[in-house]
Design a protein around this motif. Sequence first.
Motif, PDB file in Angstrom:
ATOM      1  N   SER A  82       0.852  -1.190   0.000  1.00  0.00           N
ATOM      2  CA  SER A  82       0.000   0.000   0.000  1.00  0.00           C
ATOM      3  C   SER A  82       0.889   1.240   0.000  1.00  0.00           C
ATOM      4  N   ALA A  83       0.553   2.140  -0.843  1.00  0.00           N
ATOM      5  CA  ALA A  83       1.309   3.390  -0.925  1.00  0.00           C
ATOM      6  C   ALA A  83       0.546   4.439  -0.124  1.00  0.00           C
ATOM      7  N   ARG A  84       0.779   4.448   1.196  1.00  0.00           N
ATOM      8  CA  ARG A  84       0.092   5.404   2.063  1.00  0.00           C
ATOM      9  C   ARG A  84       0.677   6.782   1.897  1.00  0.00           C
ATOM     10  N   THR A  85      -0.194   7.727   1.824  1.00  0.00           N
ATOM     11  CA  THR A  85       0.235   9.109   1.749  1.00  0.00           C
ATOM     12  C   THR A  85       0.338   9.646   3.165  1.00  0.00           C
ATOM     13  N   VAL A  86       1.483  10.124   3.534  1.00  0.00           N
ATOM     14  CA  VAL A  86       1.687  10.671   4.865  1.00  0.00           C
ATOM     15  C   VAL A  86       1.234  12.124   4.845  1.00  0.00           C
ATOM     16  N   ARG A  87       0.253  12.405   5.666  1.00  0.00           N
ATOM     17  CA  ARG A  87      -0.256  13.766   5.741  1.00  0.00           C
ATOM     18  C   ARG A  87       0.299  14.417   6.989  1.00  0.00           C
ATOM     19  N   ARG A  88       0.852  15.567   6.812  1.00  0.00           N
ATOM     20  CA  ARG A  88       1.423  16.284   7.937  1.00  0.00           C
ATOM     21  C   ARG A  88       0.673  17.590   8.119  1.00  0.00           C
ATOM     22  N   GLY A  89       0.566  17.986   9.361  1.00  0.00           N
ATOM     23  CA  GLY A  89      -0.093  19.250   9.649  1.00  0.00           C
ATOM     24  C   GLY A  89      -1.245  19.063  10.626  1.00  0.00           C
ATOM     25  N   ARG A  90      -1.998  20.097  10.791  1.00  0.00           N
ATOM     26  CA  ARG A  90      -3.104  20.097  11.738  1.00  0.00           C
ATOM     27  C   ARG A  90      -4.278  19.284  11.213  1.00  0.00           C
ATOM     28  N   ILE A  91      -5.018  18.692  12.127  1.00  0.00           N
ATOM     29  CA  ILE A  91      -6.208  17.941  11.747  1.00  0.00           C
ATOM     30  C   ILE A  91      -7.283  18.904  11.251  1.00  0.00           C
ATOM     31  N   PHE A  92      -7.470  19.995  11.971  1.00  0.00           N
ATOM     32  CA  PHE A  92      -8.432  21.020  11.581  1.00  0.00           C
ATOM     33  C   PHE A  92      -7.681  22.331  11.369  1.00  0.00           C
ATOM     34  N   PRO A  93      -7.119  22.549  10.207  1.00  0.00           N
ATOM     35  CA  PRO A  93      -6.320  23.759  10.008  1.00  0.00           C
ATOM     36  C   PRO A  93      -7.128  25.045  10.064  1.00  0.00           C
ATOM     37  N   GLU A  94      -8.450  24.951   9.906  1.00  0.00           N
ATOM     38  CA  GLU A  94      -9.265  26.163   9.961  1.00  0.00           C
ATOM     39  C   GLU A  94      -9.451  26.679  11.391  1.00  0.00           C
ATOM     40  N   ILE A  95      -9.151  25.852  12.376  1.00  0.00           N
ATOM     41  CA  ILE A  95      -9.258  26.277  13.773  1.00  0.00           C
ATOM     42  C   ILE A  95      -7.885  26.724  14.238  1.00  0.00           C
ATOM     43  N   GLN A  96      -7.698  28.002  14.350  1.00  0.00           N
ATOM     44  CA  GLN A  96      -6.427  28.567  14.813  1.00  0.00           C
ATOM     45  C   GLN A  96      -6.723  29.545  15.945  1.00  0.00           C
ATOM     46  N   TRP A  97      -6.159  29.315  17.099  1.00  0.00           N
ATOM     47  CA  TRP A  97      -6.349  30.210  18.237  1.00  0.00           C
ATOM     48  C   TRP A  97      -5.282  31.289  18.203  1.00  0.00           C
ATOM     49  N   SER A  98      -5.718  32.495  18.501  1.00  0.00           N
ATOM     50  CA  SER A  98      -4.755  33.590  18.608  1.00  0.00           C
ATOM     51  C   SER A  98      -4.073  33.504  19.975  1.00  0.00           C
ATOM     52  N   GLU A  99      -2.987  34.216  20.129  1.00  0.00           N
ATOM     53  CA  GLU A  99      -2.280  34.238  21.420  1.00  0.00           C
ATOM     54  C   GLU A  99      -3.179  34.820  22.508  1.00  0.00           C
ATOM     55  N   HIS A 100      -3.999  35.787  22.146  1.00  0.00           N
ATOM     56  CA  HIS A 100      -4.935  36.384  23.119  1.00  0.00           C
ATOM     57  C   HIS A 100      -5.949  35.343  23.588  1.00  0.00           C
TER      58      HIS A 100
END
Length: 105
Positions: free
Chosen positions: A6-24
């Motif tokens: 099986s040629a699995r594609t390794v996905r890197r990064g956030r699961i939900f990239p649209e959810i980003q918390w600000s420092e505040h």
Amino acid sequence: MTSAKSARTVRRGRIFPEIQWSEHHKAQWKAERQAFFERCQSIFEQVQPQLIKTHYNWYMAVEPESGEYFVDQDAFFVADKAHQKYPNAKLHVFRINETGVCGRI
């Protein structure tokens, strides 16, 4: 017979990239958690001297809005007792000993 690889594609990064918390937002969340812990800690410190004599190394769940606490030998049972009475409340569980900590690092 050859097996297919099986040629699995390794996905890197956030699961939900649209959810980003600000420092505040992160700082506000940490401050709320700290304030909640301090309210629970004050209730624990009030009753700890009496309970340490009779319930040493038992667990205590604190519901800070009402000031009520629950005591049991098992951490899961004490949380269950508290959630039965306050199903949607946040709780903090302490161990009834000198430090209030449930384990060690």
